[in-house]
Motif scaffolding. Structure first.
Motif, PDB file in Angstrom:
ATOM      1  N   ILE A 150       0.826  -1.206   0.000  1.00 62.53           N
ATOM      2  CA  ILE A 150       0.000   0.000   0.000  1.00 62.53           C
ATOM      3  C   ILE A 150       0.860   1.256   0.000  1.00 62.53           C
ATOM      4  N   ASN A 151       1.885   1.276   0.864  1.00 57.57           N
ATOM      5  CA  ASN A 151       2.635   2.528   1.038  1.00 57.57           C
ATOM      6  C   ASN A 151       4.144   2.352   1.106  1.00 57.57           C
ATOM      7  N   ILE A 152       4.663   1.183   0.748  1.00 58.13           N
ATOM      8  CA  ILE A 152       6.104   0.978   0.878  1.00 58.13           C
ATOM      9  C   ILE A 152       6.888   1.916  -0.034  1.00 58.13           C
ATOM     10  N   MET A 153       6.322   2.301  -1.176  1.00 60.63           N
ATOM     11  CA  MET A 153       7.035   3.198  -2.084  1.00 60.63           C
ATOM     12  C   MET A 153       7.076   4.617  -1.520  1.00 60.63           C
ATOM     13  N   LEU A 154       6.033   5.022  -0.806  1.00 66.49           N
ATOM     14  CA  LEU A 154       6.064   6.334  -0.138  1.00 66.49           C
ATOM     15  C   LEU A 154       7.136   6.345   0.943  1.00 66.49           C
ATOM     16  N   ILE A 155       7.232   5.247   1.680  1.00 64.20           N
ATOM     17  CA  ILE A 155       8.231   5.138   2.744  1.00 64.20           C
ATOM     18  C   ILE A 155       9.633   5.172   2.157  1.00 64.20           C
ATOM     19  N   ALA A 156       9.859   4.405   1.100  1.00 68.31           N
ATOM     20  CA  ALA A 156      11.181   4.346   0.487  1.00 68.31           C
ATOM     21  C   ALA A 156      11.604   5.707  -0.059  1.00 68.31           C
ATOM     22  N   LYS A 157      10.670   6.433  -0.647  1.00 66.48           N
ATOM     23  CA  LYS A 157      10.998   7.758  -1.185  1.00 66.48           C
ATOM     24  C   LYS A 157      11.428   8.708  -0.076  1.00 66.48           C
ATOM     25  N   GLU A 158      10.719   8.657   1.054  1.00 66.61           N
ATOM     26  CA  GLU A 158      11.062   9.532   2.171  1.00 66.61           C
ATOM     27  C   GLU A 158      12.440   9.191   2.739  1.00 66.61           C
ATOM     28  N   LEU A 159      12.771   7.896   2.769  1.00 66.81           N
ATOM     29  CA  LEU A 159      14.057   7.467   3.320  1.00 66.81           C
ATOM     30  C   LEU A 159      15.201   7.630   2.336  1.00 66.81           C
ATOM     31  N   GLY A 160      14.879   7.778   1.076  1.00 68.93           N
ATOM     32  CA  GLY A 160      15.926   7.894   0.064  1.00 68.93           C
ATOM     33  C   GLY A 160      16.482   6.562  -0.379  1.00 68.93           C
ATOM     34  N   CYS A 161      15.739   5.489  -0.181  1.00 70.41           N
ATOM     35  CA  CYS A 161      16.197   4.157  -0.583  1.00 70.41           C
ATOM     36  C   CYS A 161      16.018   3.980  -2.092  1.00 70.41           C
ATOM     37  N   GLU A 162      17.088   3.595  -2.754  1.00 69.24           N
ATOM     38  CA  GLU A 162      17.030   3.444  -4.201  1.00 69.24           C
ATOM     39  C   GLU A 162      16.495   2.080  -4.619  1.00 69.24           C
ATOM     40  N   LYS A 163      16.706   1.073  -3.775  1.00 74.66           N
ATOM     41  CA  LYS A 163      16.306  -0.285  -4.134  1.00 74.66           C
ATOM     42  C   LYS A 163      15.261  -0.792  -3.145  1.00 74.66           C
ATOM     43  N   VAL A 164      14.116  -1.210  -3.679  1.00 80.98           N
ATOM     44  CA  VAL A 164      13.058  -1.788  -2.859  1.00 80.98           C
ATOM     45  C   VAL A 164      12.648  -3.103  -3.495  1.00 80.98           C
ATOM     46  N   LEU A 165      12.714  -4.174  -2.718  1.00 80.17           N
ATOM     47  CA  LEU A 165      12.328  -5.488  -3.216  1.00 80.17           C
ATOM     48  C   LEU A 165      11.046  -5.925  -2.518  1.00 80.17           C
TER      49      LEU A 165
ATOM     50  N   ALA B  16       7.783  -0.059 -11.277  1.00 79.67           N
ATOM     51  CA  ALA B  16       8.025  -1.408 -10.771  1.00 79.67           C
ATOM     52  C   ALA B  16       8.501  -2.280 -11.918  1.00 79.67           C
ATOM     53  N   GLU B  17       9.465  -3.162 -11.608  1.00 82.59           N
ATOM     54  CA  GLU B  17       9.998  -4.081 -12.615  1.00 82.59           C
ATOM     55  C   GLU B  17       9.965  -5.494 -12.055  1.00 82.59           C
ATOM     56  N   VAL B  18       9.585  -6.454 -12.910  1.00 81.87           N
ATOM     57  CA  VAL B  18       9.541  -7.854 -12.502  1.00 81.87           C
ATOM     58  C   VAL B  18      10.924  -8.456 -12.689  1.00 81.87           C
ATOM     59  N   THR B  19      11.466  -9.050 -11.616  1.00 85.82           N
ATOM     60  CA  THR B  19      12.801  -9.642 -11.678  1.00 85.82           C
ATOM     61  C   THR B  19      12.733 -10.995 -12.383  1.00 85.82           C
ATOM     62  N   PRO B  20      13.883 -11.569 -12.751  1.00 83.28           N
ATOM     63  CA  PRO B  20      13.880 -12.893 -13.395  1.00 83.28           C
ATOM     64  C   PRO B  20      13.213 -13.975 -12.550  1.00 83.28           C
ATOM     65  N   ARG B  21      13.138 -13.773 -11.239  1.00 84.23           N
ATOM     66  CA  ARG B  21      12.508 -14.765 -10.358  1.00 84.23           C
ATOM     67  C   ARG B  21      11.058 -14.406 -10.030  1.00 84.23           C
TER      68      ARG B  21
ATOM     69  N   TYR C 158       9.217  -8.232  -7.345  1.00 87.16           N
ATOM     70  CA  TYR C 158       9.064  -6.859  -7.826  1.00 87.16           C
ATOM     71  C   TYR C 158      10.182  -5.983  -7.283  1.00 87.16           C
ATOM     72  N   LEU C 159      10.906  -5.353  -8.197  1.00 88.26           N
ATOM     73  CA  LEU C 159      11.926  -4.385  -7.842  1.00 88.26           C
ATOM     74  C   LEU C 159      11.331  -3.001  -8.085  1.00 88.26           C
ATOM     75  N   LEU C 160      11.140  -2.256  -7.016  1.00 86.20           N
ATOM     76  CA  LEU C 160      10.436  -0.981  -7.082  1.00 86.20           C
ATOM     77  C   LEU C 160      11.418   0.174  -7.087  1.00 86.20           C
ATOM     78  N   THR C 161      11.156   1.154  -7.925  1.00 88.13           N
ATOM     79  CA  THR C 161      11.989   2.342  -8.025  1.00 88.13           C
ATOM     80  C   THR C 161      11.154   3.551  -7.629  1.00 88.13           C
ATOM     81  N   CYS C 162      11.639   4.280  -6.637  1.00 91.66           N
ATOM     82  CA  CYS C 162      10.844   5.380  -6.078  1.00 91.66           C
ATOM     83  C   CYS C 162      11.487   6.738  -6.296  1.00 91.66           C
ATOM     84  N   ILE C 163      12.731   6.757  -6.744  1.00 91.02           N
ATOM     85  CA  ILE C 163      13.462   8.030  -6.840  1.00 91.02           C
ATOM     86  C   ILE C 163      13.815   8.318  -8.290  1.00 91.02           C
TER      87      ILE C 163
END
Length: 692
Positions: free
Chosen positions: A461-476, A679-684, A687-692
């Motif tokens: 629901i909100n993990i991408m909002l959290i990652a953007k605030e923290l500045g995390c480039e990689k979210v799995l 969001a990108e689907v990994t080979p496995r 979901y690899l999410l990009t927020c920045i």
């Protein structure tokens, strides 16, 4: 085909993960049934069996290992619904549990009542005895007085007994005799002796752990034995293990003797899963795991590929709650999950949690009679949830009930229902960000240097909002995110820890005594391993040693690894000293090489590699089946809704990238990709999410 089943029974949902012999994971999910755990468990098992095109009896018949985790112990501690427990302590020390460690976040806050002890003061009984710190009996054990007190406990109907005598770790003779008297005079009443459970120096921590452990014994014995009986009756006949707070699994008999290790056992598995999934995707050895359940938001760390442990695990709030006092995976929790309730306090401030709607009645959108607005209701109002595809379509959501619930708060703050719902999501996100801050930035860890691994049914629901605030480039966000803790149990090994207390310093290091102590710890763990079944004994294993140490005059210790398990020369002592300096510098950006180091406690940790090895896992990405494009209006903070593309997870083949705003619907979770994110689907298939 053979299977392994892992189960995490949470406050709202019961999660099941089934692994086949190739490591392919299948998720099952159902509402938790507090009145009888096996009902919700069997519903979730049936869901997983259906996904595998099997029935439950066939699945259980082909299952070789069943691992179970539960929040029952944690809930019993927080709500104080354990057994009626007597606390026996040395005469003159009746207030150990009352005074706790004397800490307070806000020393000038006199509006907060002093917290009650875990065991009521009236249930504390003083025993006339006293050991000195050298292990000599300063005051002999008064057996006649002890018998009188035990007779009183029998009359008063106590169901468990915790024994924690002063300096019993130096000489446990008095505690052992007390245990013999309990067995004689209170046959069948479970008891805990502090020196056997946690042989550590700090009196409150030892007493707290013993009190908690004893109070859980009747409850967890009934629960675990009853569940095993239900499983056997359903057709399962093989190994049954239980997850523990240290991030491993143990046999039922072991945990019945020390049920405190089941506290936080579910959340402790999320970092295990995060380590496995981030390793599979080669995203680095450092991870922050965020597990968003129905009741809580749990945060943990993986540093350099290893779990992070702590003896400072408080349940019910730091300083004001109750301290486990045992080694456990370092997990911080806040009351901000999918079922967390939004409310207005007496001062007119908008709040979310820590109260939760749980599974009964649950959020209003569940249609089970709930009327209070929750985070899940907010997501429903914003259009993030498909009411006809929740839990893969097995549970229809009541959108009107969700709107009605959120409207009660919207009317009080004078905003639209949609704006209020987005405010609920943002406020929950802020609480989650603070929890991440406390375990990372506040302890010298930069979240931007770690991959963020999201789990829990409400994670998307909100993990991408959290990652953007923290500045995390990689979210799995793993495909099995909704059952992250249950998935972690599939990778969990058998873990057992032994500890002793021994004070020595870097300036006058007692090599002989330390070597004897470490040898005894190794012997204890080897004896435990010898008691495992033949299959488990054949597995590879390792024993690691750590010490709890501090600079002289410091109050608290930190855990540092032992470069060697034997100290024969000064070179080994120097290496240990350097290991402590390096650990202290990493945690606090400070090393004081001129100070003496005090070594307080010593621990050995056995790990039997019983979990699924990563090289066994075969990728099974989604097929990318094209379906008719679907859209629905969703709100992303503006007054007007946005026409938003809706994807089913099976439509997105490996390598596919989708840009926000869009929604990805999985059978057991929903991923919200906000505008400007992707969001990108990994080979496995994750979901690899990009927020920045």
């Amino acid at each position: 085909m053979s299977f392994r089943i892992s189960v995490d029974t949470g406050g709202t949902f019961t999660d099941v993960v089934v692994a086949d012999e190739f490591g392919r994971l299948t998720v099952g999910k159902a509402l938790t049934t507090p009145e009888r755990a096996f009902k919700g468990l069997s519903d979730a098992l049936n869901d997983a069996a259906e996904a595998l095109a099997m029935d439950l009896p066939a699945l259980l018949a082909q299952t070789e290992l069943f691992v179970y985790g539960t929040t029952r112990a944690t809930n019993a501690i927080v709500t104080r619904r354990g057994a009626k427990t007597a606390f026996l302590t040395t005469e003159g020390f009746p207030d150990i549990l009352v005074l706790k460690e004397g800490g307070k976040h806000f020393p000038h806050d006199f509006a907060t009542d002093y917290p009650a002890p875990y065991i009521p003061r009236r249930h504390t009984f003083e025993i006339r005895e006293r050991m000195s710190s050298e292990g000599t009996a300063s005051i002999p054990f008064d057996e006649a007085q002890a018998r009188t007190i035990l007779a009183k406990l029998k009359t008063l109907g106590f169901e468990a007994v915790a024994v924690s005598f002063i300096w019993s770790i130096a000489n446990p003779a008095h505690e052992r005799r007390m245990g013999e008297l309990i067995e004689e005079m209170l046959p069948g009443v479970p008891y805990t002796l502090s020196h056997a459970l946690v042989p550590i120096l700090r009196e409150y921590r030892r007493a707290s752990a013993s009190a908690i452990d004893a109070s859980l014994k009747p409850l967890m014995q009934r629960h675990l034995q009853g569940l095993e009986e239900d499983l056997r009756a359903a057709g399962y006949q093989n190994e049954f293990l239980v997850s523990t707070s240290i991030g491993g699994v143990m046999q039922v008999a072991e945990l019945i003797e020390q049920p405190i290790h089941t506290a936080k056992s579910g959340p402790a598995m999320a970092p295990v899963a995060a380590r496995a999934f981030s390793g599979l995707e080669t995203l680095g050895a450092d991870a922050i795991v965020c597990d968003t359940g129905g009741t809580t938001f749990d945060v943990g760390l993986v540093r350099e590929g290893e779990l992070v442990y702590s003896r400072d695990t408080w349940l019910g709030g730091e300083w004001t709650g109750h301290l486990l006092g045992i080694s456990s995976v370092d997990i911080r929790s806040v009351g901000a999950g999918g079922g967390s309730i939004a409310w207005i306090d007496d001062g007119g401030l908008f709040r979310v949690g820590p109260q939760s709607a749980g599974s009964v009645p649950g959020p209003a959108c569940y249609g089970q009679g709930g009327t209070q607005p929750t985070v899940s209701d907010a997501a429903c109002v914003l259009g993030y949830f498909n009411p006809d595809y929740f839990l893969g379509g097995r549970m229809a959501l009541d959108q009107e009930a969700a709107h009605a619930a959120v409207s009660t708060v919207a009317a009080r703050i004078g905003r639209s229902t949609a704006a209020t719902a987005f405010g609920i999501i943002n406020l929950a996100s802020e609480l989650m960000i603070k929890a991440i801050h406390d375990i990372t930035i506040a302890e010298g860890v930069n979240p931007r240097e770690s991959v963020l691994v999201a789990g829990g049914g409400a994670a998307g629901i909100n993990i991408m909002l959290i990652a953007k605030e923290l500045g995390c480039e990689k979210v799995l966000l793993p495909k099995q995110a909704s059952a992250l803790s249950a998935a972690g149990m599939q990778f969990a090994d058998i873990v057992k820890e032994a500890s002793r207390s021994l004070f020595t310093t870097s300036q006058s290091f007692d090599k002989v005594t330390v070597n004897t102590l470490l040898a005894s710890l190794r012997e204890e763990l080897e004896a435990f391993r010898a008691g495992l079944n033949a299959t488990q004994k054949a597995l590879p294993y390792k024993i690691e040693f750590v010490t709890d140490a501090r600079y002289a005059s410091q109050v608290w210790e930190i855990e540092a690894p032992l470069p060697s398990a034997v100290f024969e020369t000064n070179a080994e002592v120097d290496a240990l000293t350097e290991a402590f300096h390096a650990t202290h510098e990493r945690l606090f950006t400070l090393r004081d090489e001129g100070s003496t180091i005090e070594f307080i406690g010593w621990k050995a940790r056995l790990t039997v590699m019983s979990g699924i090895a990563l090289d066994r896992i075969k990728p099974e990405p989604p097929p990318g089946v094209a379906e008719t494009a679907r859209y629905r209006p969703c709100y992303f903070g503006d007054d007007e809704p946005v026409t938003t593309r809706i994807w089913k997870g099976q439509e997105l083949a490996a390598g596919t990238r989708v840009d926000g705003p869009c929604i990805i619907e999985e059978p057991t979770t929903t991923v919200v990709v906000f505008p400007g994110m992707s969001a990108e689907v990994t080979p496995r298939g994750h979901y690899l999410l990009t927020c920045i």
